[in-house]
Enzyme design. Sequence first.
Site, PDB file in Angstrom:
ATOM      1  CG  ASP A  71      18.919  47.978  28.847  1.00  0.00           C
ATOM      2  OD1 ASP A  71      17.894  47.304  28.598  1.00  0.00           O
ATOM      3  OD2 ASP A  71      19.114  48.588  29.917  1.00  0.00           O
ATOM      4  CB  SER A 120      17.667  62.823  25.463  1.00  0.00           C
ATOM      5  OG  SER A 120      17.323  63.074  24.144  1.00  0.00           O
ATOM      6  CG  LEU A 121      22.854  63.602  28.306  1.00  0.00           C
ATOM      7  CD1 LEU A 121      23.489  62.800  29.436  1.00  0.00           C
ATOM      8  CD2 LEU A 121      23.641  64.885  28.076  1.00  0.00           C
ATOM      9  CD  GLU A 152      28.043  65.494  36.379  1.00  0.00           C
ATOM     10  OE1 GLU A 152      26.846  65.709  36.203  1.00  0.00           O
ATOM     11  OE2 GLU A 152      28.809  66.331  36.904  1.00  0.00           O
ATOM     12  CE  LYS A 154      23.062  58.704  30.040  1.00  0.00           C
ATOM     13  NZ  LYS A 154      22.000  57.805  30.428  1.00  0.00           N
ATOM     14  CE  LYS A 357      24.065  54.027  26.759  1.00  0.00           C
ATOM     15  NZ  LYS A 357      22.792  54.078  27.384  1.00  0.00           N
TER      16      LYS A 357
HETATM   17  S1  IVH Z   1      22.922  65.819  32.471  1.00  0.00           S
HETATM   18  C1  IVH Z   1      20.595  67.745  28.872  1.00  0.00           C
HETATM   19  N1  IVH Z   1      24.159  64.278  34.133  1.00  0.00           N
HETATM   20  O1  IVH Z   1      20.698  60.660  31.763  1.00  0.00           O
HETATM   21  C2  IVH Z   1      20.366  66.685  29.813  1.00  0.00           C
HETATM   22  N2  IVH Z   1      22.187  63.440  33.105  1.00  0.00           N
HETATM   23  O2  IVH Z   1      19.557  61.870  28.790  1.00  0.00           O
HETATM   24  C3  IVH Z   1      21.126  66.947  31.064  1.00  0.00           C
HETATM   25  N3  IVH Z   1      21.596  61.168  33.858  1.00  0.00           N
HETATM   26  O3  IVH Z   1      17.620  60.508  32.159  1.00  0.00           O
HETATM   27  C4  IVH Z   1      21.369  65.703  31.733  1.00  0.00           C
HETATM   28  N4  IVH Z   1      23.266  60.887  35.242  1.00  0.00           N
HETATM   29  O4  IVH Z   1      18.527  61.827  34.239  1.00  0.00           O
HETATM   30  C5  IVH Z   1      23.111  64.393  33.304  1.00  0.00           C
HETATM   31  N5  IVH Z   1      25.389  63.046  35.642  1.00  0.00           N
HETATM   32  C6  IVH Z   1      24.337  63.160  34.845  1.00  0.00           C
HETATM   33  C7  IVH Z   1      23.403  62.122  34.684  1.00  0.00           C
HETATM   34  C8  IVH Z   1      22.341  62.295  33.799  1.00  0.00           C
HETATM   35  C9  IVH Z   1      22.198  60.336  34.730  1.00  0.00           C
HETATM   36  C10 IVH Z   1      20.380  60.832  33.103  1.00  0.00           C
HETATM   37  C11 IVH Z   1      19.316  61.876  33.110  1.00  0.00           C
HETATM   38  C12 IVH Z   1      18.533  61.519  31.883  1.00  0.00           C
HETATM   39  C13 IVH Z   1      19.598  61.003  30.954  1.00  0.00           C
HETATM   40  C14 IVH Z   1      20.065  62.071  30.023  1.00  0.00           C
END
Ligand code: IVH
Length: 719
Positions: A71, A120-121, A152, A154, A357
């Site tokens: 990945d 997305s983040l 928190e 991910k 990451k």
């Molecule tokens: S916040 C604006 N918090 O990561 C997006 N996402 O690109 C708000 N993910 O697949 C997402 N843990 O499902 C947020 N603690 C967390 C997260 C999280 C995993 C995933 C999310 C998405 C990707 C974000």
Amino acid sequence: MCCSQDLINCESKESQTLKYKVKDQKRLNDLTRQFLESQSISTKPDYESLVDVLHFHEWRYYVKDDPLLADGEYDTLFNLLKSIEKENPNFIRVDSPTQRVGSDLSSDFPTVIHMSPMLSLPNSYNGDDLRDFDKQIKKLTAVEGDIEYVVEPKFDGGTVVLIYEDDTLIRGATRGNGTAGDEITHNIKTIKSIPLTAHFSDHGIMKAEVRGEAIIRKDRFDAMNAEREKKGEVLFANPRNTATGGLRTKNPSETAVRNIDAFIYQIAAAEGEGADQISNHAESIKILDSLGFKVPRNESKLCVNIDEVIEYCKTWEAKREAYPYEIDGMVVKVSSYLLQQKAGETSHHPRWAMAYKFKAKQATTTLEQVVYQVGKIGTITPVAKVRPVALAGVTVSSISLHNEDFINQKDLYLNDTILIERAGDVIPYVVKSFAELRKGHEKKINFPKTCPINSNQENPINLVRDENEAAWRCPTCVCGSQDLQRMIFFVSKDAMNIDGMGKSIVEKFHELGWLRDISDIYNLNYEKIAQLEGFGERSAEKLQKAIEKSKANPLHRLLFGLGIHHLGQRAAKIFSAEIKHARDLANWSIDQLQELKDIGPVLARNVVEWFTEAKNIELLDRLESGGVNLLQTESDMPKDFSDGPLAGKTILFTGTLKHMGRKEAQKIAEELGAKNISAVSKNLNILVVGEKAGSKLKKAEKIQTVEILTEEEFLKIRG
Ligand code: IVH
């Protein structure tokens, strides 16, 4: 027919129908390696090639479900693409992977529009990236002081987007393309950690959209696979795919059996007079918690500034493996909603949140050479020399291949592209080779049948392999390699524990001719040592002290340190409890030794053989005249744990333990009266299972008499 492993190798009819022809796959894979190595592109043709390469890997990953890249390596290429597009916006192709907001939409489910689009983040990889993020936030919000962030995990699973109306779960969906997702309400309703009703109305909220991650606990995943193996079913690949696949099955009862949990991490939209009352993310998580959602409560932290954020991210990176769920980083979120609003968003990302990451655990590299090392009892260990590659924070260039069987099982060839992994502090290991990437110049690894170090053409020394053992051994040592390994083992922590005398010092002294066997350790010339480069008087003095101290070690340490084949720490303790002096063992016969509880015939024979050799008795004499203790000490005397709660039981620990090290656990077990054994068999009474338990757990589950305990259950026995 051609199996997927051989896709690149054979030009069958089936492969002609593939989107990518065999020769194209080879070309794209070569390009991949070039981009990963050079990591710099500037020309338009390079850009075009990189887009092609990414398309190819997306196809292997999403369509064929058979990725050729770790990945992290995909991320590296993707980031390379982003940076060249930033510098040359005129290059950007409409089909560039950067132009796609990730989508998991499928025609199998009805499409539904989210109440609020899910972006997305953006990613960060180190403390400096996070500091830049903090500076940017301060600029955007015009705040001069510290910003509060919630950090928190991910979670590495599949996104779920849930709508509650009048306190009832009315819809569940996937993320889809961010704007619209697949409606999967029936599947979602099987996930037990998602409440079917939640009293949002207590907070004046009549309709809410919450987001979270569907994810499977690592131990549950392993148990599920063990069960599947028992039934002869195909094993699941990993927890993430099993969770995302589970969300999208056409049969909700299949979702239900996958043990999926869901962590809810955000209220994305809310309607009702109370909607504006919540003023920050930390508060929203508390509310979700009180409404019965599974939230990252113990895992998240409200940090008062970016330094705390960085520290918290790093702490989690270190304990990532021990955490029961797969996580691939942390998410840093500005807590205040007002500041979130001020920071705003781009068309792709919120500007108020950032993913941190973790360093990649896996990487691909090339197996360039295999060298063979001789161990303390002549064991030949094959070691792969690989193209140096960064992996979870270290550069890896050598990896143990353990033994001949391992090489065969993993189907390893010289020049193969291999996938390697390093989890936590665990030493790197080879996960698999990519047989489909072979070009024809790969060579079979022929494990030597004569000693690769001692033999010469005229005088080959045939290696031997004992029945029931995986290792080949050199039966005679004429090169001194075994003596060297014996000394390295003798000074090691578990044996004589000579502080500061590591492998490199033993090697150096051996090279200088100061150490020929372990007795020389007690006849070193410290004046000469002090004059060595990198030493000096103080270090020589320190070494002398450590060596002096080791002279008084209990007898069991010495017996263990002698490196007699199969004589482990436990057997050393059993013997030292029976004898008054090390030399006493020379008077024991194989039968007498075997009468001791837990001493088997192989070890008994090895011990008798060792003590029959005059040179070994002379070695003991030399050690004794060097001042080393050969007598039974107080701590060698048998201890009585026979009335402990686990008296008479055998026990084995498997997987990663969270609360204690393996050795500590074994000591506790001993003090409870249990006997530690090393393999799963009908003789095993208790298996204590930590994180990531694998084959031992699977095997134990097949034996009905084995009691399987979690680490916590085991600790409870101690009280
Ligand atoms: S916040 C604006 N918090 O990561 C997006 N996402 O690109 C708000 N993910 O697949 C997402 N843990 O499902 C947020 N603690 C967390 C997260 C999280 C995993 C995933 C999310 C998405 C990707 C974000």
